[in-house]
Design an enzyme around this catalytic site. Structure first.
Site, short mmCIF file in Angstrom:
data_model
loop_
_atom_site.label_atom_id
_atom_site.label_comp_id
_atom_site.label_asym_id
_atom_site.label_seq_id
_atom_site.Cartn_x
_atom_site.Cartn_y
_atom_site.Cartn_z
N GLY A 122 0.87 -1.17 0.00
CA GLY A 122 0.00 0.00 0.00
C GLY A 122 0.90 1.21 0.00
O GLY A 122 1.89 1.24 -0.73
N GLU A 123 0.62 2.15 0.86
CA GLU A 123 1.44 3.35 0.98
C GLU A 123 1.98 3.39 2.41
O GLU A 123 1.21 3.57 3.35
CB GLU A 123 0.56 4.56 0.64
N SER A 124 3.29 3.19 2.54
CA SER A 124 3.85 3.04 3.89
C SER A 124 3.62 4.27 4.76
O SER A 124 3.43 4.15 5.98
CB SER A 124 5.33 2.68 3.82
N CYS A 161 6.15 -5.33 0.39
CA CYS A 161 6.28 -3.99 -0.21
C CYS A 161 6.16 -2.90 0.87
O CYS A 161 7.09 -2.73 1.65
CB CYS A 161 5.28 -3.84 -1.34
N ARG A 172 12.81 3.56 -0.47
CA ARG A 172 11.44 3.57 -1.03
C ARG A 172 11.46 3.93 -2.51
O ARG A 172 12.34 4.65 -2.96
CB ARG A 172 10.58 4.60 -0.31
N ILE A 230 5.49 -3.23 -7.64
CA ILE A 230 4.69 -2.02 -7.89
C ILE A 230 5.23 -0.87 -7.03
O ILE A 230 5.14 -0.93 -5.80
CB ILE A 230 3.20 -2.26 -7.55
N ARG A 231 5.83 0.10 -7.67
CA ARG A 231 6.48 1.21 -6.94
C ARG A 231 7.24 0.67 -5.73
O ARG A 231 7.09 1.13 -4.59
CB ARG A 231 5.47 2.27 -6.52
N HIS A 276 5.04 -8.57 -4.57
CA HIS A 276 3.70 -8.90 -4.06
C HIS A 276 3.28 -10.33 -4.39
O HIS A 276 2.54 -10.54 -5.35
CB HIS A 276 2.67 -7.98 -4.72
N GLU A 325 1.01 -11.97 -3.08
CA GLU A 325 -0.45 -12.06 -2.95
C GLU A 325 -1.18 -11.61 -4.22
O GLU A 325 -2.38 -11.83 -4.36
CB GLU A 325 -0.93 -11.26 -1.72
N1 GLN Z 1 5.62 2.95 -2.88
C1 GLN Z 1 4.99 2.44 -1.70
C2 GLN Z 1 5.65 3.02 -0.44
O1 GLN Z 1 6.67 3.60 -0.52
C3 GLN Z 1 5.02 0.93 -1.65
C4 GLN Z 1 4.27 0.36 -2.84
C5 GLN Z 1 3.57 -0.92 -2.58
O2 GLN Z 1 3.35 -1.34 -1.43
N2 GLN Z 1 3.16 -1.54 -3.67
O3 GLN Z 1 5.11 2.87 0.62
#
Ligand code: GLN
Length: 200
Positions: free
Chosen positions: A48-50, A80, A106, A135-136, A171, A173
């Site tokens: 997600g977004e940390s 992630c 990150r 993903i990112r 990921h 999952e």
């Molecule tokens: N870019 C997100 C972060 O820095 C991590 C991306 C992800 O969990 N797919 O938190």
């Protein structure tokens, strides 16, 4: 029967539930402090977004209780953003739970190639090639004492373990491959044979 709590504040938590379900492991969502009052055997921190997950962990007063559970041996799997949440050092930023002896970068793959997939044979985890979806994604810039490197891709560490803590910058999952969830379930099984480690 084994039960895994999945942190469900933000991000890809539902997919973890599905992966666990397909290997016959029971799970529930952690959304607030009272959810962790029930007994459980393992914890998943999803992607997600940390920064958002970190903020919510603090706001909901979940950061300290989860941190001490992990310090007491609760098996945890971070994918992630979950990896970032568990890292002791986050380059240029504050850390969150910070129990794992790694430094992470990150969004390490940059904007040009922010999402990609690959495969790798990760011997400790499975004899078959495992699909890797990024993903990112972060990568692990350096790993300190006690950290076992499970997978390196193009010179960067993307999966590692330190005792009860398992992390991937990809990921599992989001794929049908359940090798990492099975590997995590094995970590839980082995740790529950020594329950004294987890007694708070
Ligand atoms: N870019 C997100 C972060 O820095 C991590 C991306 C992800 O969990 N797919 O938190």
């Amino acid at each position: 029967m084994m039960k895994v709590g999945i942190l469900a504040l933000q991000g890809a938590f539902a997919e973890h539930k599905q992966s666990l379900c397909s290997i016959g492991v029971d799970s529930f969502e952690i959304r607030q402090k009272k959810d962790i009052e029930q007994p459980f055997d393992g914890l998943i921190i999803p992607g997600g977004e940390s920064t958002v997950i970190g903020k919510l962990l603090r706001k909901l007063d979940l950061l300290e209780p989860l941190k001490s559970m992990i310090e007491n041996g609760m098996p945890v799997f971070g994918t992630c953003a979950g990896l970032i949440i568990l890292a002791k050092n986050v380059e240029g930023e504050e850390s969150h739970i910070g129990t794992m002896n790694i430094t992470v970068k990150r969004n390490a793959y940059g904007k040009q190639i922010d999402s990609f997939s690959d495969t790798a044979v990760i011997e400790k985890v499975s004899p078959n090639p495992v699909p890797l979806v990024f993903i990112r994604a972060p990568w692990i810039e350096s790993a300190g004492d006690g950290v076992e490197i499970l997978c390196e891709l193009n010179g960067h560490i993307v999966a590692a373990r330190q005792e009860n803590m398992l992390v991937t910058s990809f990921h599992p999952e989001l794929t049908k491959d359940t090798a990492f969830h099975k590997y995590f379930a094995d970590i839980i099984k082995n740790s529950s044979e020594t329950p004294a480690v987890r007694a708070v």
